[in-house]
Design an enzyme around this catalytic site. Structure first.
Site, PDB file in Angstrom:
ATOM      1  N   SER A 152      16.322 -30.062  17.450  1.00 21.56           N
ATOM      2  CA  SER A 152      16.309 -29.304  18.469  1.00 21.56           C
ATOM      3  C   SER A 152      15.067 -29.084  18.916  1.00 21.56           C
ATOM      4  O   SER A 152      14.030 -29.498  18.201  1.00 21.56           O
ATOM      5  CB  SER A 152      16.750 -27.988  17.956  1.00 21.56           C
ATOM      6  N   TYR A 165      17.043 -20.647  12.183  1.00 18.43           N
ATOM      7  CA  TYR A 165      17.614 -21.822  13.050  1.00 18.43           C
ATOM      8  C   TYR A 165      16.397 -22.678  13.061  1.00 18.43           C
ATOM      9  O   TYR A 165      16.494 -24.187  12.682  1.00 18.43           O
ATOM     10  CB  TYR A 165      17.979 -21.402  14.379  1.00 18.43           C
TER      11      TYR A 165
END
Ligand code: NDP
Length: 257
Positions: A152, A165
């Site tokens: 990501s 995250y």
């Protein structure tokens, strides 16, 4: 669809989190390149619907229900791929979730949930798959195999409200770089694709009160489609064995972060 001479004809590709979003897009893309697919996730109805769709285009897909956070289930999915389809050439560790919000306000279990899927899920699938990837890399048709993880932009730049995250996505970046070096003698290429904002179901799991605030920035721009991320994976795995494309960052064109 005639894939007789496609780049991945004769190969088997396993995609985790293939029941929606980016994973579904990657499975569709790899099927277009001629791979036989192994579709892994928990929502079996969604996997079956995708397998039917792929079959209608002439592709073959095996449905393997598994919670990748459970090492035994991840291993069973990999074992089924090899026992029923004979080999394993490509693994895409895509299953993951993002549960954002200020760190101190996270409900019990949220951090652990992200760690168990985004990190342990990747490790569980990778450990089970590696012996088979090495074997595939030593044989025709490609004499190379591929282990790809979906990272990501949060795995490159940390921002407020996505601390854990980011921890998981920076973590799989480090894992990939280490494995990249370890697996060179085995001809298993290791790659990571970092997507920016993609229109998927990822926001559905965010708790009320946080979702609206956090998704506002992403939904204000024209987000990527899953097929845009699939294109990056397809580029990596269709290179000749002398080429290793180890990292791709693909943002939405209007994305500032
Ligand atoms: P979705 O929510 O649409 O898809 C997530 C997928 O992961 C589903 O197929 C889900 O299947 C699967 N999954 C979740 N938990 C498990 C589990 N325990 N075992 C097996 N499969 C599981 O989101 P995306 O497509 O957006 O997310 C895919 C990946 O892309 C994630 O790793 C995410 O972090 C990453 N990403 C997404 C971005 C975005 O903007 N959308 C940006 C950057 C990265 P099921 O529920 O059926 O098990």
């Amino acid at each position: 669809m005639d894939t007789t001479n496609a780049a991945l004809t004769g190969t088997v590709a396993l995609v985790t989190g293939a029941s929606s979003g980016i994973g579904e897009g990657i499975a569709r893309g790899l099927a277009q390149d001629g791979a036989t697919l192994v579709l892994v996730a928990r929502r079996i109805d969604r996997l079956k619907a995708l397998a039917d769709d792929l079959a209608a285009t002439g592709a073959t897909a095996l449905v393997a229900e598994a919670d990748v956070a459970d090492p035994a289930q991840a291993a069973r999915a990999v074992d089924r791929a090899v026992s029923e389809l004979g080999r394993l050439d490509i693994v895409v560790n895509n299953a993951g979730l993002m549960l954002p919000g200020p760190l101190a306000e996270a409900p019990e279990g949220e951090w652990q949930h992200m760690l168990s899927v985004n990190v342990s899920g990747v490790l569980n699938t990778t450990r089970a798959a590696l012996p088979h990837l090495k074997q595939a890399a030593a044989s025709d048709p490609r004499r190379v195999a591929d282990l790809i993880t979906i990272g990501s932009t949060a795995g490159r730049i940390a921002r407020p409200d996505t601390a854990v995250y980011s921890l998981t996505k920076f973590g799989v970046g480090a894992l990939s770089e280490s494995l990249r070096q370890e697996l060179i003698p085995d001809r298993v290429r290791v790659g990571i694709v970092h997507p920016g904002a993609v229109e998927t179901e990822i926001g559905n799991h965010i708790r009320d009160g946080v979702r609206e605030h956090l998704l506002a920035q992403a939904t204000a721009i024209n987000r990527l489609q899953p097929s845009d991320v699939a294109d990056a994976v397809r580029y990596m795995v269709t290179r000749d064995r002398r080429v290793a494309v180890n990292e791709i960052l693909v943002r939405a064109g209007e994305q500032t972060w």
